[in-house]
Design a protein around this motif. Structure first.
Motif, PDB file in Angstrom:
ATOM      1  N   ASN A 163      52.699   0.299  56.011  1.00 16.12           N
ATOM      2  CA  ASN A 163      52.634  -0.183  57.391  1.00 16.12           C
ATOM      3  C   ASN A 163      53.988  -0.088  58.093  1.00 16.12           C
ATOM      4  O   ASN A 163      54.059   0.178  59.297  1.00 16.12           O
ATOM      5  N   THR A 164      55.065  -0.289  57.335  1.00 17.94           N
ATOM      6  CA  THR A 164      56.408  -0.128  57.902  1.00 17.94           C
ATOM      7  C   THR A 164      56.634   1.313  58.336  1.00 17.94           C
ATOM      8  O   THR A 164      57.169   1.583  59.421  1.00 17.94           O
ATOM      9  N   VAL A 165      56.213   2.259  57.503  1.00 23.44           N
ATOM     10  CA  VAL A 165      56.375   3.677  57.826  1.00 23.44           C
ATOM     11  C   VAL A 165      55.497   4.062  59.020  1.00 23.44           C
ATOM     12  O   VAL A 165      55.933   4.792  59.921  1.00 23.44           O
ATOM     13  N   VAL A 166      54.276   3.579  59.041  1.00 24.51           N
ATOM     14  CA  VAL A 166      53.371   3.894  60.153  1.00 24.51           C
ATOM     15  C   VAL A 166      53.941   3.370  61.471  1.00 24.51           C
ATOM     16  O   VAL A 166      53.883   4.049  62.507  1.00 24.51           O
ATOM     17  N   GLU A 167      54.516   2.185  61.436  1.00 26.40           N
ATOM     18  CA  GLU A 167      55.145   1.642  62.645  1.00 26.40           C
ATOM     19  C   GLU A 167      56.293   2.541  63.108  1.00 26.40           C
ATOM     20  O   GLU A 167      56.469   2.781  64.309  1.00 26.40           O
ATOM     21  N   ALA A 168      57.070   3.048  62.142  1.00 25.06           N
ATOM     22  CA  ALA A 168      58.166   3.962  62.481  1.00 25.06           C
ATOM     23  C   ALA A 168      57.626   5.264  63.071  1.00 25.06           C
ATOM     24  O   ALA A 168      58.175   5.798  64.042  1.00 25.06           O
ATOM     25  N   GLY A 204      48.964  10.226  61.532  1.00 24.42           N
ATOM     26  CA  GLY A 204      48.639  11.501  62.165  1.00 24.42           C
ATOM     27  C   GLY A 204      49.729  12.543  62.059  1.00 24.42           C
ATOM     28  O   GLY A 204      49.910  13.366  62.971  1.00 24.42           O
ATOM     29  N   ALA A 205      50.460  12.556  60.938  1.00 30.76           N
ATOM     30  CA  ALA A 205      51.529  13.538  60.756  1.00 30.76           C
ATOM     31  C   ALA A 205      50.962  14.948  60.662  1.00 30.76           C
ATOM     32  O   ALA A 205      49.868  15.164  60.129  1.00 30.76           O
ATOM     33  N   GLU A 206      51.731  15.912  61.179  1.00 34.38           N
ATOM     34  CA  GLU A 206      51.290  17.305  61.154  1.00 34.38           C
ATOM     35  C   GLU A 206      51.441  17.937  59.765  1.00 34.38           C
ATOM     36  O   GLU A 206      50.645  18.799  59.378  1.00 34.38           O
ATOM     37  N   SER A 207      52.452  17.529  59.019  1.00 35.12           N
ATOM     38  CA  SER A 207      52.656  18.034  57.654  1.00 35.12           C
ATOM     39  C   SER A 207      53.177  16.903  56.785  1.00 35.12           C
ATOM     40  O   SER A 207      53.903  16.021  57.259  1.00 35.12           O
TER      41      SER A 207
END
Length: 338
Positions: A163-168, A204-207
């Motif tokens: 969740n920390t990474v997703v927020e970033a 939703g990262a592209e890679s």
């Protein structure tokens, strides 16, 4: 439940176990939710009439007798706090027979009859060896943001780190969109790509580049080109630190595509912060079950979760292999990022 009934339960349960005093420690890298696990261990043990010794700074404190009694007040107001109130450290001395012998002297000195170890792979290896040498019953509670422990679907701290990474990612995407840039986000995971994959899919990262799989920089470039041709002017690429250096990936992408790239390395930011509700509940269930294991004589096992249910796994089996990446999840992330 009435007070009279509660007292009867405590007295009954105390008579069902020969264990009177246990200890608890946190070891290795800290993870959000460790405090919730400590709280559960202490309060579950006290509920059953056991005494609890808190060991400071992991196995180092075990060797140095840096420990003392814990009570209900010791774990008050900590369920929401990140880190660990018992502190944590890595101990090279405990890896030696001499170091473990010192720890055993403290087992005898403090009358410890069981040990709860909250940590990861290295922590469980130490607990397993100590049990083999001295027979002290041990119960492992998986606490690591990497989620790489075999025998459990989730380890304490993983959900919070994701969740920390997703927020970033959400915040970086705002800037990437505004400036029409490609951003590389390097996340933790020297040997495990769980954080990168889960956060990358959710964000939703592209890679997504992870250490478990070969990463083809040409494929990343081709995906960037395809997006650029259809008018997409920004991209987010997630890189697990064990797969590659975010800085190196950014440099290569710029050289190969000419697109302006920016790199963000989250580092230890992922370890801290208030644990999510999921991690608090998981830690509470696991900590309480670890006490039950010691009381029932289940001497050398780890508490895990599989399919939403708490399970018990042999401690020795937890470090024979790693919790594998879900390849279907990886394929889905690739499909959805076209």
């Amino acid at each position: 439940m009435s007070l009279k009934k509660l007292v009867d339960v405590v007295e009954y349960d105390r008579g069902c176990s020969n264990v009177q005093r246990i200890a608890v420690l946190t070891s290795g890298g800290d993870s959000p939710g460790m405090n919730a696990a400590i709280r559960a261990v202490v309060r579950k043990a006290i509920f059953h009439g056991l005494e609890v010794i808190g060991i400071q700074r992991g196995y180092s404190g075990f060797i140095d007798a840096d420990m003392g009694p814990m009570n209900l007040s010791s774990v008050a107001d900590i369920i929401h706090r990140g880190g660990t109130i018992l502190r944590t450290a890595r101990s090279e001395e405990f890896k030696t027979p001499q170091g473990r012998a010192k720890a055993h002297e403290n087992v005898l000195r403090f009358g410890i009859q069981g040990l709860v170890v909250i940590g990861g792979d290295g922590s469980f290896r130490g607990a397993n060896v100590f049990h083999e040498e001295y027979g002290l019953p041990v119960a492992g509670v998986p606490g690591t943001i990497d989620n790489d422990i075999a025998g459990t679907d989730y380890s304490i701290g993983f959900d919070t780190a994701v969740n920390t990474v997703v927020e970033a990612i959400n915040k970086i995407r705002d800037t990437a969109t505004s400036h029409e840039r490609t951003f590389i986000l390097e996340v933790m995971g020297r040997e495990s790509g769980h954080i990168a994959l889960t956060a990358g899919l959710a964000g939703g990262a592209e890679s997504i580049l992870i250490p478990e799989l070969d990463n083809n920089i040409n494929e990343v470039c081709e995906k960037l080109y395809r997006g650029y041709k259809r008018g997409k002017l920004h991209s987010i690429i997630i890189v697990a630190e064990g797969a590659a250096s975010g800085l190196e990936i950014g440099k290569k992408l710029h050289e190969m595509t000419g697109l302006e790239t920016k790199v963000t390395i989250l580092g230890h930011l992922q370890r801290g912060g208030t644990p999510t509700a999921f991690d608090r509940i998981l830690a509470s269930r696991m900590g309480a079950t670890a006490v039950e294991m010691l009381m029932s004589g289940n001497a050398k096992h780890m508490v895990g979760i599989a399919g939403g249910k708490i399970v018990s796994e042999s401690l020795a089996d937890t470090f024979k292999c790693k919790n594998a990446i879900d390849l279907e999840l990886y394929k889905l992330a690739g499909i959805l990022s076209i």
